[in-house]
Design a protein around this motif. Structure first.
Motif, mmCIF file in Angstrom:
data_model
loop_
_atom_site.group_PDB
_atom_site.id
_atom_site.type_symbol
_atom_site.label_atom_id
_atom_site.label_comp_id
_atom_site.label_asym_id
_atom_site.label_seq_id
_atom_site.Cartn_x
_atom_site.Cartn_y
_atom_site.Cartn_z
ATOM 1 N N LEU A 120 0.825 -1.195 0.000
ATOM 2 C CA LEU A 120 0.000 0.000 0.000
ATOM 3 C C LEU A 120 0.865 1.254 0.000
ATOM 4 O O LEU A 120 1.842 1.351 0.750
ATOM 5 C CB LEU A 120 -0.929 -0.002 1.215
ATOM 6 N N THR A 121 0.494 2.215 -0.850
ATOM 7 C CA THR A 121 1.283 3.436 -1.015
ATOM 8 C C THR A 121 0.352 4.643 -1.123
ATOM 9 O O THR A 121 -0.863 4.502 -1.229
ATOM 10 C CB THR A 121 2.146 3.365 -2.295
ATOM 11 N N HIS A 137 -8.013 4.056 -6.141
ATOM 12 C CA HIS A 137 -7.817 4.152 -4.702
ATOM 13 C C HIS A 137 -8.494 3.014 -3.941
ATOM 14 O O HIS A 137 -9.613 2.609 -4.274
ATOM 15 C CB HIS A 137 -8.382 5.472 -4.160
ATOM 16 N N GLY A 138 -7.823 2.543 -2.914
ATOM 17 C CA GLY A 138 -8.482 1.800 -1.861
ATOM 18 C C GLY A 138 -8.983 2.813 -0.848
ATOM 19 O O GLY A 138 -8.542 3.966 -0.828
ATOM 20 N N ILE A 139 -9.928 2.385 -0.008
ATOM 21 C CA ILE A 139 -10.455 3.305 1.006
ATOM 22 C C ILE A 139 -10.366 2.668 2.380
ATOM 23 O O ILE A 139 -10.564 1.462 2.550
ATOM 24 C CB ILE A 139 -11.913 3.708 0.706
ATOM 25 N N TYR A 178 -11.416 -1.347 1.977
ATOM 26 C CA TYR A 178 -11.506 -2.124 0.739
ATOM 27 C C TYR A 178 -10.290 -1.777 -0.118
ATOM 28 O O TYR A 178 -9.983 -0.592 -0.325
ATOM 29 C CB TYR A 178 -12.780 -1.808 -0.040
ATOM 30 N N LEU A 179 -9.610 -2.792 -0.623
ATOM 31 C CA LEU A 179 -8.491 -2.585 -1.533
ATOM 32 C C LEU A 179 -9.007 -2.019 -2.860
ATOM 33 O O LEU A 179 -10.193 -2.156 -3.191
ATOM 34 C CB LEU A 179 -7.752 -3.901 -1.758
ATOM 35 N N PRO A 180 -8.143 -1.389 -3.664
ATOM 36 C CA PRO A 180 -8.594 -0.703 -4.886
ATOM 37 C C PRO A 180 -9.352 -1.579 -5.869
ATOM 38 O O PRO A 180 -10.229 -1.095 -6.585
ATOM 39 C CB PRO A 180 -7.284 -0.191 -5.499
ATOM 40 N N GLN A 181 -9.053 -2.862 -5.918
ATOM 41 C CA GLN A 181 -9.679 -3.720 -6.922
ATOM 42 C C GLN A 181 -11.094 -4.153 -6.556
ATOM 43 O O GLN A 181 -11.832 -4.663 -7.411
ATOM 44 C CB GLN A 181 -8.821 -4.973 -7.172
ATOM 45 N N TYR A 220 -5.869 5.377 -0.508
ATOM 46 C CA TYR A 220 -4.509 4.893 -0.740
ATOM 47 C C TYR A 220 -4.477 4.149 -2.065
ATOM 48 O O TYR A 220 -5.522 3.846 -2.661
ATOM 49 C CB TYR A 220 -4.044 3.994 0.407
ATOM 50 N N GLN A 221 -3.274 3.866 -2.531
ATOM 51 C CA GLN A 221 -3.111 3.082 -3.747
ATOM 52 C C GLN A 221 -2.399 1.781 -3.413
ATOM 53 O O GLN A 221 -1.846 1.620 -2.312
ATOM 54 C CB GLN A 221 -2.346 3.887 -4.802
ATOM 55 N N SER A 222 -2.439 0.848 -4.340
ATOM 56 C CA SER A 222 -1.900 -0.482 -4.084
ATOM 57 C C SER A 222 -1.066 -0.943 -5.262
ATOM 58 O O SER A 222 -1.460 -0.773 -6.415
ATOM 59 C CB SER A 222 -3.057 -1.458 -3.833
ATOM 60 N N ARG A 223 0.080 -1.487 -4.958
ATOM 61 C CA ARG A 223 0.906 -2.145 -5.971
ATOM 62 C C ARG A 223 0.857 -3.633 -5.659
ATOM 63 O O ARG A 223 1.263 -4.057 -4.574
ATOM 64 C CB ARG A 223 2.350 -1.622 -5.921
ATOM 65 N N LYS A 224 0.345 -4.437 -6.584
ATOM 66 C CA LYS A 224 0.104 -5.836 -6.258
ATOM 67 C C LYS A 224 0.740 -6.771 -7.270
ATOM 68 O O LYS A 224 1.078 -6.389 -8.389
ATOM 69 C CB LYS A 224 -1.401 -6.107 -6.167
ATOM 70 N N CYS A 225 0.871 -8.027 -6.843
ATOM 71 C CA CYS A 225 1.401 -9.079 -7.694
ATOM 72 C C CYS A 225 0.774 -10.388 -7.218
ATOM 73 O O CYS A 225 0.446 -10.522 -6.038
ATOM 74 C CB CYS A 225 2.927 -9.142 -7.577
#
Length: 243
Positions: A120-121, A137-139, A178-181, A220-225
């Motif tokens: 999370l960034t 964005h996630g919230i 909740y994550l951005p996706q 927030y934003q999320s970088r995922k893999c």
């Protein structure tokens, strides 16, 4: 004579790609932690940088039917930045064993799993509960008990109802994320996402505009893999681990 505009020196330059923040190695390490916990094998030492991030680890079960989306099997994380070696290992197990929505993951399920790590960034305080972008964005929401916020939904203190909340209930702060996706996956708009988060936080009363406006929202934003079980097995064997 036609006048030509000066050439843009950046026009012919290749686009600069952002450095990849979340790596397959993060997911492999989460998988390795769970695999070794369930089988008593020796875990491999992580080789990626031990940087600090807020993070979530998600386990999904892949469908046996082609074209079916994976089903959530566990997802828990932490909003306090922590070293990745410690954080991924800790939350790989917490999300596998302590997500109260699901039973504990068992060894027999490993071959059906995929693992997703989200780092999370870009945390920002939003101006209102609508000040965020779906898919970006996630919230993270927090709000007081609506009665303590002066909502018109508050019961009278003279009410004879046995369901009148206690003083401690009024002091409660509700939180959820909740994550951005999530919103795009569910097809929700902003209000539907926020209302669902309110329910997820534990509020069972009527959701009014007063309740929504009492929310403090941090975006927030999320970088995922994500990786599959098969990819993890290939990585572990190639890295000298035993299956």
């Amino acid at each position: 004579m036609e006048t030509l505009a000066p050439a843009d020196p950046a026009a012919d330059q290749p686009a600069v790609e952002e450095p990849q923040v979340c790596l397959p190695e993060h997911c492999f390490y989460a998988f390795d932690t769970l695999f070794c916990e369930l089988t008593n094998k020796k875990p491999l030492v992580p080789k990626f940088p031990d940087e600090k991030y807020a993070l979530f680890v998600t386990w999904n079960t892949r469908s046996s039917r082609p074209g079916r989306a994976p089903r959530l099997r566990g997802c828990i994380g932490n909003f306090e930045p922590m070293p990745l070696h410690e954080g991924i290992a800790e939350y790989a197990l917490i999300s596998a064993f302590r997500d109260t929505r699901f039973r504990k993951i068992e060894e027999r399920e490993l071959e059906t799993l995929e693992c997703e790590v989200s780092l999370l960034t870009d945390f920002e305080d939003a101006a209102s509960y609508l000040d965020w972008t779906i898919g970006v964005h996630g919230i993270y929401i927090s709000f007081p008990h609506p009665a303590s916020a002066g909502s018109s939904e508050a019961p009278s203190p003279l009410s004879s109802s046995t369901s009148v909340p206690s003083l401690n209930a009024y002091r409660r702060t509700y939180t959820a994320t909740y994550l951005p996706q999530i919103a795009p996956e569910q097809g929700w708009d902003k209000i539907e996402t926020v209302d669902s988060a309110i329910r997820k936080a534990g509020w069972n009363g009527r959701i009014t505009e007063d309740v929504r406006r009492s929310i403090k929202l941090r975006r927030y934003q999320s970088r995922k893999c994500s990786v599959s079980w098969e990819e993890y097995v290939q990585w572990r064997v190639a890295s000298g681990g035993k299956m």
